[in-house]
Write a protein that holds these residues in place. Structure first.
Motif, short mmCIF file in Angstrom:
data_model
loop_
_atom_site.label_atom_id
_atom_site.label_comp_id
_atom_site.label_asym_id
_atom_site.label_seq_id
_atom_site.Cartn_x
_atom_site.Cartn_y
_atom_site.Cartn_z
N LEU A 171 4.77 -4.08 20.04
CA LEU A 171 5.28 -5.01 19.40
C LEU A 171 5.24 -6.22 20.52
O LEU A 171 5.56 -5.63 21.73
CB LEU A 171 6.76 -4.71 19.05
CG LEU A 171 7.26 -3.89 18.00
CD1 LEU A 171 8.86 -3.79 18.00
CD2 LEU A 171 6.60 -4.39 16.68
N ASN A 172 4.78 -7.45 20.44
CA ASN A 172 4.97 -8.12 21.50
C ASN A 172 6.07 -9.49 21.22
O ASN A 172 6.00 -9.92 20.09
CB ASN A 172 3.52 -9.08 21.55
CG ASN A 172 2.45 -7.86 21.59
OD1 ASN A 172 2.25 -7.26 22.62
ND2 ASN A 172 1.57 -7.77 20.64
N TYR A 173 7.00 -9.37 22.39
CA TYR A 173 8.17 -10.08 21.86
C TYR A 173 8.55 -10.85 23.29
O TYR A 173 8.37 -10.38 24.11
CB TYR A 173 9.13 -9.42 21.13
CG TYR A 173 9.51 -8.36 21.77
CD1 TYR A 173 10.59 -8.01 22.66
CD2 TYR A 173 9.18 -7.00 21.46
CE1 TYR A 173 10.84 -6.85 23.25
CE2 TYR A 173 9.32 -5.89 21.75
CZ TYR A 173 10.21 -5.73 22.68
OH TYR A 173 10.41 -4.43 23.45
N HIS A 226 13.84 -10.85 21.99
CA HIS A 226 13.35 -9.63 21.05
C HIS A 226 12.92 -10.33 19.64
O HIS A 226 12.86 -9.44 18.65
CB HIS A 226 14.29 -8.69 20.79
CG HIS A 226 14.65 -8.08 22.13
ND1 HIS A 226 15.90 -7.43 22.43
CD2 HIS A 226 13.99 -7.71 23.22
CE1 HIS A 226 16.06 -7.14 23.59
NE2 HIS A 226 14.71 -6.99 23.82
N VAL A 241 9.80 -10.97 17.55
CA VAL A 241 8.45 -10.59 17.66
C VAL A 241 7.66 -11.61 17.25
O VAL A 241 7.68 -12.20 16.21
CB VAL A 241 8.30 -9.15 16.64
CG1 VAL A 241 6.89 -8.74 16.48
CG2 VAL A 241 9.08 -7.88 17.21
N THR A 242 6.49 -12.02 17.98
CA THR A 242 5.55 -12.90 17.89
C THR A 242 4.18 -12.24 17.36
O THR A 242 3.58 -13.15 16.70
CB THR A 242 5.34 -13.67 19.10
OG1 THR A 242 5.04 -13.11 19.96
CG2 THR A 242 6.84 -14.49 19.39
N VAL A 274 1.66 -8.58 16.75
CA VAL A 274 1.77 -6.90 16.85
C VAL A 274 0.28 -6.69 17.30
O VAL A 274 -0.54 -7.44 16.93
CB VAL A 274 1.97 -6.06 15.60
CG1 VAL A 274 3.51 -6.66 15.22
CG2 VAL A 274 1.49 -6.73 14.45
N TYR A 326 11.63 -6.20 14.96
CA TYR A 326 12.32 -5.57 16.03
C TYR A 326 13.68 -4.83 15.30
O TYR A 326 13.73 -3.79 15.89
CB TYR A 326 12.76 -6.46 17.08
CG TYR A 326 13.13 -5.86 18.37
CD1 TYR A 326 12.40 -5.45 19.35
CD2 TYR A 326 14.61 -5.87 18.72
CE1 TYR A 326 13.01 -5.01 20.67
CE2 TYR A 326 15.08 -5.40 19.84
CZ TYR A 326 14.18 -4.84 20.78
OH TYR A 326 14.81 -4.25 22.05
#
Length: 178
Positions: A50-52, A56, A58-59, A61, A116
């Protein structure tokens, strides 16, 4: 070890219900597949990160594509597509249909807009989360997998992209286990 066994049992139960609804879902959505150089299609996108930000939210994946194959005994086993790792941003109107809680036997799905929070609720049942950054098994070196604590294995999904190559829709997908 107990967490691993519980997750494995939950995923096996998911298999039965996922297979029952998979055919209808394929007709409703235009799920993305990855095709290798030989023309083999891989239909499951395994979320591995997860890219955040600090909030938190999440922008995007990151993950890779896999497909189910059968071994000599006829058991389903995963096959990873080489060079298929990709990061997809989430669309502003992103939504998903995911399992409500992997520890429940009924495996009901819920609509999700916050990945998230879904991971925390579905995998940690909101009880064991202490605010740490969520850790996937792939974040750890192979030699520490048996001894280290991680929150998740790869999370199998099917994804649908919008015209900007952002994930607009995601849903939990059947996972092969041997």
């Amino acid at each position: 070890m107990k967490k691993i066994l519980m997750v494995l049992m939950a995923l096996i139960l998911v298999t039965v219900s996922a297979l029952a609804i998979a055919e209808g879902k394929e007709k409703e959505h235009n799920f993305v597949t990855f095709e290798d150089a030989k023309g083999t299609a891989y239909d499951m996108f395994f979320v591995t990160k997860l890219n955040y930000g600090e909030d938190h939210k999440v922008t995007s994946v990151t993950g890779h594509f896999e497909r189910a194959t059968q071994d000599k005994e006829g058991m389903d086993v995963p096959e990873t597509a080489a060079d298929s790792e990709k990061t997809y941003p989430l669309a502003p109107d992103f939504k998903a249909e995911m399992i409500g809680n992997t520890l429940d036997y009924d495996m009901k799905t819920v609509e999700v807009t916050d990945l998230y929070q879904w991971y925390i609720a579905a995998y940690l049942a909101d009880t064991e989360y202490d605010g740490h950054e969520l850790v996937f098994s792939c974040d750890l070196p192979q030699e520490s997998l048996d001894t280290a604590t991680y929150d998740f294995w790869f999370v199998p999904t099917k994804i649908e992209l919008n015209e900007k190559d952002e994930i607009q829709y995601m849903e939990w997908a059947y996972t092969p286990w041997n």
